[in-house]
Design a protein around this motif. Structure first.
Motif, short mmCIF file in Angstrom:
data_model
loop_
_atom_site.label_atom_id
_atom_site.label_comp_id
_atom_site.label_asym_id
_atom_site.label_seq_id
_atom_site.Cartn_x
_atom_site.Cartn_y
_atom_site.Cartn_z
N VAL A 31 -20.58 -46.63 54.75
CA VAL A 31 -19.35 -46.04 54.19
C VAL A 31 -18.96 -44.73 54.88
O VAL A 31 -17.81 -44.55 55.26
N GLU A 32 -19.92 -43.84 55.07
CA GLU A 32 -19.59 -42.55 55.69
C GLU A 32 -18.99 -42.72 57.09
O GLU A 32 -18.11 -41.96 57.50
N GLU A 33 -19.49 -43.72 57.81
CA GLU A 33 -19.04 -43.92 59.19
C GLU A 33 -17.62 -44.47 59.26
O GLU A 33 -16.97 -44.41 60.30
N PHE A 34 -17.16 -45.04 58.16
CA PHE A 34 -15.74 -45.37 58.05
C PHE A 34 -14.96 -44.19 57.50
O PHE A 34 -13.95 -43.77 58.06
N ALA A 35 -15.43 -43.62 56.38
CA ALA A 35 -14.64 -42.63 55.64
C ALA A 35 -14.40 -41.35 56.43
O ALA A 35 -13.27 -40.85 56.49
N ALA A 36 -15.44 -40.81 57.06
CA ALA A 36 -15.27 -39.54 57.78
C ALA A 36 -14.25 -39.66 58.91
O ALA A 36 -13.33 -38.84 59.01
N PRO A 37 -14.34 -40.69 59.76
CA PRO A 37 -13.32 -40.84 60.80
C PRO A 37 -11.94 -41.16 60.23
O PRO A 37 -10.93 -40.62 60.69
N TYR A 38 -11.90 -42.03 59.23
CA TYR A 38 -10.62 -42.42 58.65
C TYR A 38 -9.84 -41.19 58.18
O TYR A 38 -8.65 -41.03 58.50
N TYR A 39 -10.51 -40.30 57.45
CA TYR A 39 -9.81 -39.11 56.95
C TYR A 39 -9.54 -38.10 58.07
O TYR A 39 -8.52 -37.40 58.03
N THR A 40 -10.39 -38.06 59.06
CA THR A 40 -10.12 -37.22 60.23
C THR A 40 -8.81 -37.65 60.87
O THR A 40 -7.96 -36.82 61.23
N CYS A 140 -23.04 -44.87 65.96
CA CYS A 140 -24.26 -45.45 65.42
C CYS A 140 -24.46 -46.86 65.98
O CYS A 140 -24.37 -47.09 67.18
N HIS A 141 -24.74 -47.84 65.12
CA HIS A 141 -24.99 -49.21 65.61
C HIS A 141 -23.75 -49.85 66.21
O HIS A 141 -23.88 -50.84 66.95
N ALA A 142 -22.57 -49.35 65.90
CA ALA A 142 -21.35 -49.95 66.45
C ALA A 142 -21.22 -49.72 67.95
O ALA A 142 -20.41 -50.38 68.61
N CYS A 143 -22.04 -48.82 68.52
CA CYS A 143 -22.03 -48.65 69.97
C CYS A 143 -22.47 -49.93 70.67
O CYS A 143 -22.26 -50.10 71.87
N THR A 144 -23.04 -50.87 69.90
CA THR A 144 -23.37 -52.19 70.42
C THR A 144 -22.14 -52.91 70.96
O THR A 144 -22.25 -53.76 71.85
N ALA A 145 -20.97 -52.57 70.43
CA ALA A 145 -19.72 -53.22 70.88
C ALA A 145 -19.43 -52.94 72.35
O ALA A 145 -18.64 -53.65 72.98
N LEU A 146 -20.09 -51.91 72.91
CA LEU A 146 -19.86 -51.55 74.32
C LEU A 146 -20.82 -52.26 75.26
O LEU A 146 -20.62 -52.24 76.48
N ALA A 218 -24.29 -39.10 60.70
CA ALA A 218 -23.87 -37.69 60.72
C ALA A 218 -22.94 -37.38 61.88
O ALA A 218 -22.26 -36.35 61.88
N SER A 219 -22.89 -38.27 62.86
CA SER A 219 -22.10 -38.05 64.08
C SER A 219 -20.70 -38.64 64.00
O SER A 219 -19.92 -38.51 64.93
N SER A 220 -20.39 -39.31 62.90
CA SER A 220 -19.13 -40.07 62.84
C SER A 220 -17.91 -39.17 62.90
O SER A 220 -16.94 -39.47 63.59
N GLU A 221 -17.95 -38.05 62.17
CA GLU A 221 -16.79 -37.15 62.19
C GLU A 221 -16.61 -36.51 63.57
O GLU A 221 -15.49 -36.39 64.08
N LEU A 222 -17.72 -36.13 64.18
CA LEU A 222 -17.67 -35.53 65.52
C LEU A 222 -17.09 -36.51 66.54
O LEU A 222 -16.25 -36.15 67.37
#
Length: 232
Positions: A31-40, A140-146, A218-222
């Motif tokens: 959830v945080e990895e969606f929410a933090a970027p989404y609101y950013t 995070c784990h979504a870097c697998t998409a690369l 913790a890195s999602s917003e950054l």
């Protein structure tokens, strides 16, 4: 916020995968990895479109809803019926066109390891963004998409690039080393990526050219802030 920035559009690609290997436990997006970027993004006046491989409601990792993992962004999401409606009705990944967007962001959770590593729609999408000189961000784990993205010369795009993603030491800490299909850190290195990391669970994100990667939740917003800067 200037007028030009207000028209920028970001695509967010979420996992559709809910099963945590053969453990019988559930996974999905964190959830945080969606929410933090989404609101950013939306706080900066960016228009956000949500997609997933299967469309509809992508699965939320139940662990990410536990009290220990709540942040101001997740609490904001919990009270945001508009964002929840968007999550409940994501567009099918195959139905979007990279040319309609200025950048793309992939939130993590363990789910992407299973359904976004070899997904041809995702691979084509990212290759289209890069070919059009548009930034691609993942956390995070979504870097697998690369992992399986190649350039026009047929080389892996992570080759010789500074990249990060969920660390082996973090996977060990959550005791899923033997559950995940592969260790992301190892795979990035195998493809020639110059893997870097910060301390476990601390915010760490890097940009190399058009690629922006974040290490952990913790890195999602950054990572999102780096994508914003690239769009500006």
């Amino acid at each position: 916020m200037n007028k030009q920035q207000a028209t920028k559009q970001v695509l967010m690609v979420l996992t559709s995968h809910a099963e945590l290997g053969d453990t019988g436990e559930k996974t999905g997006f964190w959830v945080e990895e969606f929410a933090a970027p989404y609101y950013t993004f939306i706080d900066a006046g960016i228009k956000v479109t949500l997609v997933s491989p299967a469309g509809g409601h992508p699965p939320i990792d139940p662990k990410s809803e536990l009290e220990d993992f709540q942040t101001p962004s997740t609490k904001r999401y919990d009270g945001d019926s508009e964002a929840q409606a968007l999550i409940a009705n994501t567009i099918k990944l195959a139905d979007v066109d990279a040319s309609d967007f200025d950048g793309v962001f992939y939130p993590g959770g363990h789910g992407p390891l299973w359904d976004l590593t070899n997904n041809q729609d995702s691979i084509s999408l990212i290759e289209s963004f890069l070919a059009a000189n548009k930034p691609v961000a993942a956390v995070c784990h979504a870097c697998t998409a690369l992992l399986n993205i190649k350039d026009a010369a047929g080389q892996y795009v992570v080759k010789d690039k500074a990249v990060t993603g969920f660390a082996n030491s973090e996977e060990e800490a959550v005791q899923l080393t033997n559950v995940v299909p592969f260790l992301l850190e190892d795979e990035l290195i195998k493809r020639g990526g110059k893997y870097q990391k910060g301390a476990d669970w601390n915010a760490f994100a890097i940009q190399d050219g058009l690629l922006i990667t974040g290490q952990n939740p913790a890195s999602s917003e950054l990572a999102a802030e780096k994508l914003l800067a690239a769009l500006a």
